[in-house]
Design a protein around this motif. Structure first.
Motif, PDB file in Angstrom:
ATOM      1  N   SER A  91      38.184  42.475  50.826  1.00  0.00           N
ATOM      2  CA  SER A  91      38.932  42.489  49.405  1.00  0.00           C
ATOM      3  C   SER A  91      37.962  43.235  48.215  1.00  0.00           C
ATOM      4  O   SER A  91      37.085  43.077  48.254  1.00  0.00           O
ATOM      5  CB  SER A  91      39.128  40.990  49.083  1.00  0.00           C
ATOM      6  OG  SER A  91      37.921  40.400  48.507  1.00  0.00           O
ATOM      7  N   LEU A  92      38.736  43.766  47.473  1.00  0.00           N
ATOM      8  CA  LEU A  92      38.363  44.615  46.429  1.00  0.00           C
ATOM      9  C   LEU A  92      38.824  44.010  45.084  1.00  0.00           C
ATOM     10  O   LEU A  92      40.065  43.987  44.959  1.00  0.00           O
ATOM     11  CB  LEU A  92      38.605  45.996  46.661  1.00  0.00           C
ATOM     12  CG  LEU A  92      38.008  47.069  45.544  1.00  0.00           C
ATOM     13  CD1 LEU A  92      36.572  47.200  45.565  1.00  0.00           C
ATOM     14  CD2 LEU A  92      38.820  48.429  45.527  1.00  0.00           C
ATOM     15  N   HIS A  93      38.103  43.407  44.203  1.00  0.00           N
ATOM     16  CA  HIS A  93      38.481  42.867  42.949  1.00  0.00           C
ATOM     17  C   HIS A  93      38.084  43.938  41.849  1.00  0.00           C
ATOM     18  O   HIS A  93      36.951  44.455  41.859  1.00  0.00           O
ATOM     19  CB  HIS A  93      37.641  41.631  42.877  1.00  0.00           C
ATOM     20  CG  HIS A  93      37.825  40.623  44.060  1.00  0.00           C
ATOM     21  ND1 HIS A  93      38.405  39.372  43.681  1.00  0.00           N
ATOM     22  CD2 HIS A  93      37.477  40.666  45.268  1.00  0.00           C
ATOM     23  CE1 HIS A  93      38.299  38.729  44.956  1.00  0.00           C
ATOM     24  NE2 HIS A  93      37.868  39.620  45.951  1.00  0.00           N
ATOM     25  N   VAL A  94      38.997  44.292  41.155  1.00  0.00           N
ATOM     26  CA  VAL A  94      38.754  45.300  40.026  1.00  0.00           C
ATOM     27  C   VAL A  94      39.333  45.071  38.836  1.00  0.00           C
ATOM     28  O   VAL A  94      40.344  44.209  38.689  1.00  0.00           O
ATOM     29  CB  VAL A  94      39.389  46.882  40.449  1.00  0.00           C
ATOM     30  CG1 VAL A  94      38.914  47.185  41.837  1.00  0.00           C
ATOM     31  CG2 VAL A  94      40.978  46.559  40.568  1.00  0.00           C
ATOM     32  N   SER A  95      38.466  45.302  37.690  1.00  0.00           N
ATOM     33  CA  SER A  95      38.980  44.900  36.390  1.00  0.00           C
ATOM     34  C   SER A  95      38.364  45.938  35.177  1.00  0.00           C
ATOM     35  O   SER A  95      37.117  46.308  35.477  1.00  0.00           O
ATOM     36  CB  SER A  95      38.488  43.554  35.994  1.00  0.00           C
ATOM     37  OG  SER A  95      38.890  43.287  34.438  1.00  0.00           O
ATOM     38  N   ALA A  96      39.082  46.277  34.382  1.00  0.00           N
ATOM     39  CA  ALA A  96      38.705  47.241  33.188  1.00  0.00           C
ATOM     40  C   ALA A  96      38.755  46.489  31.640  1.00  0.00           C
ATOM     41  O   ALA A  96      38.550  47.028  30.745  1.00  0.00           O
ATOM     42  CB  ALA A  96      39.585  48.479  33.297  1.00  0.00           C
ATOM     43  N   ARG A  97      38.883  45.000  31.842  1.00  0.00           N
ATOM     44  CA  ARG A  97      39.105  44.313  30.943  1.00  0.00           C
ATOM     45  C   ARG A  97      37.802  43.202  30.839  1.00  0.00           C
ATOM     46  O   ARG A  97      37.437  42.859  31.999  1.00  0.00           O
ATOM     47  CB  ARG A  97      40.456  43.537  30.809  1.00  0.00           C
ATOM     48  CG  ARG A  97      41.516  44.363  30.758  1.00  0.00           C
ATOM     49  CD  ARG A  97      42.979  43.838  30.278  1.00  0.00           C
ATOM     50  NE  ARG A  97      43.950  44.741  30.465  1.00  0.00           N
ATOM     51  CZ  ARG A  97      45.339  44.252  30.340  1.00  0.00           C
ATOM     52  NH1 ARG A  97      45.685  43.205  30.722  1.00  0.00           N
ATOM     53  NH2 ARG A  97      46.273  45.034  30.414  1.00  0.00           N
TER      54      ARG A  97
END
Length: 410
Positions: A91-97
């Motif tokens: 699983s890849l968890h991504v966030s820009a916030r």
């Protein structure tokens, strides 16, 4: 009509939880067990699940429970002599916030505490892992390589097959219409056929129908039937079949490959609920009264999801899957007895995590039923933790729906 069966335990519901509980109980005791299901095994909410098996959860007890499911999958695979269809794609968890970055940091810390491998990766590396994503250079990304997803029906049937080998009896196409009582004790069930099953213990694992059954004996389960839904696109060259699950807290979404296309789910900003007293006997073909085709949810969430998934503009949608999940106000499940009501145990309110938690919930229930110490603490899952409630009250249902709308994890 006469009492036909006299098992030690009767389990109501042949979905993944009922089958998993039957399997765990039959392996660790000499109890006689009957599972009653009004349709076929795994035909209702189980078969519609997206089945994300993410190991790291917001609380350690939940992490331990999903880890138990992974152990069960390995055991069932060994017993079958062939692996279950678990796709260990990571699983890849991504966030820009900022809020999402904090979530990734917390996930990384919880992974370290649980001994789960979790590696920070760059935005470029994230796009290499999941080429359908488009990430800005300041995006934080966390890679958990041992996560995966599974065919929920196959897992359900594996639990059931193992339970049958241990002597569990399954009564299919049989509807429980009544919980029987003797004084303050639940003593069995009555079927639509008029037959009765007397038992020392009744386990209510009937999914969204659990609420109406439990109310017969004065138990108000703290959950509500809330919509879970996802879309599946047509095939697209950027969707690699071995790509990872992607968890996207910035848009409250997730995505993973599915038969050459992309399966993606969006949280309803305003959760859609059903009346627990008016659920049909079968959810096949069921549609919620509000936004029945999901178009409003897709339109409202589209731009936020598109920010990291611009390939959406190129994806013709092939399927829309909508079904019922049973959510509690706090996101913890409903597991165990109700104080003051002997002979009754509930295993429900999975808050969208029933597949991933199936092994953990089943082990927990089996340990409680057989008087063993439970491997996770029971207090967060107590049936009476919300106090005196009416599970059919609109205000309480709203609390449950808000828990669904605020969910930002897989």
């Amino acid at each position: 009509m006469p009492t036909t069966y006299h098992p030690d335990v009767v389990i109501i519901g042949g979905g993944i939880l009922g089958c998993a509980i039957a399997r765990y109980l039959s392996r660790g005791s000499d109890l006689s067990i009957v599972v009653v299901e009004r349709h076929g095994l795994g035909e209702q909410t189980t078969s519609y699940a997206a089945s994300l098996l993410t190991r790291v959860r917001p609380h350690r007890a939940l992490t331990d429970m999903v880890m138990e499911t992974f152990r069960a999958i390995d055991e069932l695979s060994d017993a079958r002599g062939e692996p279950l269809p678990l796709r260990r794609v990571g699983s890849l968890h991504v966030s820009a916030r900022p809020e999402g970055r904090r979530q990734l940091e917390a996930t990384s810390q919880r992974a370290a505490e649980a001994g789960v491998v979790a590696e920070p990766v760059s935005a470029d590396d994230g796009m290499a892992l999941a080429p359908w994503l488009s990430l800005s250079s300041d995006t934080s990304a966390l890679w958990i390589p041992d996560d995966g997803y599974i065919d929920p029906y196959a897992l359900c049937m594996a639990y059931a097959d193992d339970a049958r080998r241990q002597g569990v009896r399954f009564l299919l196409k049989q509807t429980v219409t009544e919980l029987l009582t003797q004084g303050a004790r639940v003593s069995g069930v009555r079927l639509a056929s008029g037959e009765s099953i007397s038992s020392g213990l009744v386990i209510d694992a009937a999914g969204p129908w659990s609420t109406a059954l439990a109310r017969q004996v004065g138990v108000h389960l703290g959950m509500a039937p809330v919509r879970s839904h996802y879309w599946i696109s047509a095939e697209h060259p950027r969707i690699t079949s071995n790509g990872p699950m992607t968890i996207l807290p910035d848009s409250g979404a997730y995505a993973r490959p599915e038969v050459g296309g992309l399966l993606f789910g969006l949280r309803d900003a305003q959760a859609v609920v059903a009346d627990p007293a008016s659920l049909p006997d079968s959810l096949q073909g069921f549609r919620f009264d509000t936004d029945p085709t999901g178009e409003i949810a897709l339109e409202s969430g589209y731009e936020a999801l598109r920010a990291q998934l611009p390939v959406l503009d190129e994806l013709p949608l092939a399927h829309y899957i909508s079904n019922v999940s049973s959510y509690t106000p706090d996101g913890f499940y409903l597991m165990g007895p109700m104080p003051g009501v002997d002979g009754f145990v509930a295993a429900t309110g999975c808050s969208g995590a029933g597949i991933g938690m199936s092994g953990g919930i089943a082990r927990f229930i089996a340990e409680q039923v057989t008087g063993q110490p439970t491997f996770v603490p029971p207090e967060p899952f107590r049936l009476d933790r919300f106090g005196a409630i009416d599970s059919f009250d609109s205000n309480f249902i709203r609390l449950c729906s808000e828990a669904r709308a605020q969910k930002r994890t897989g």
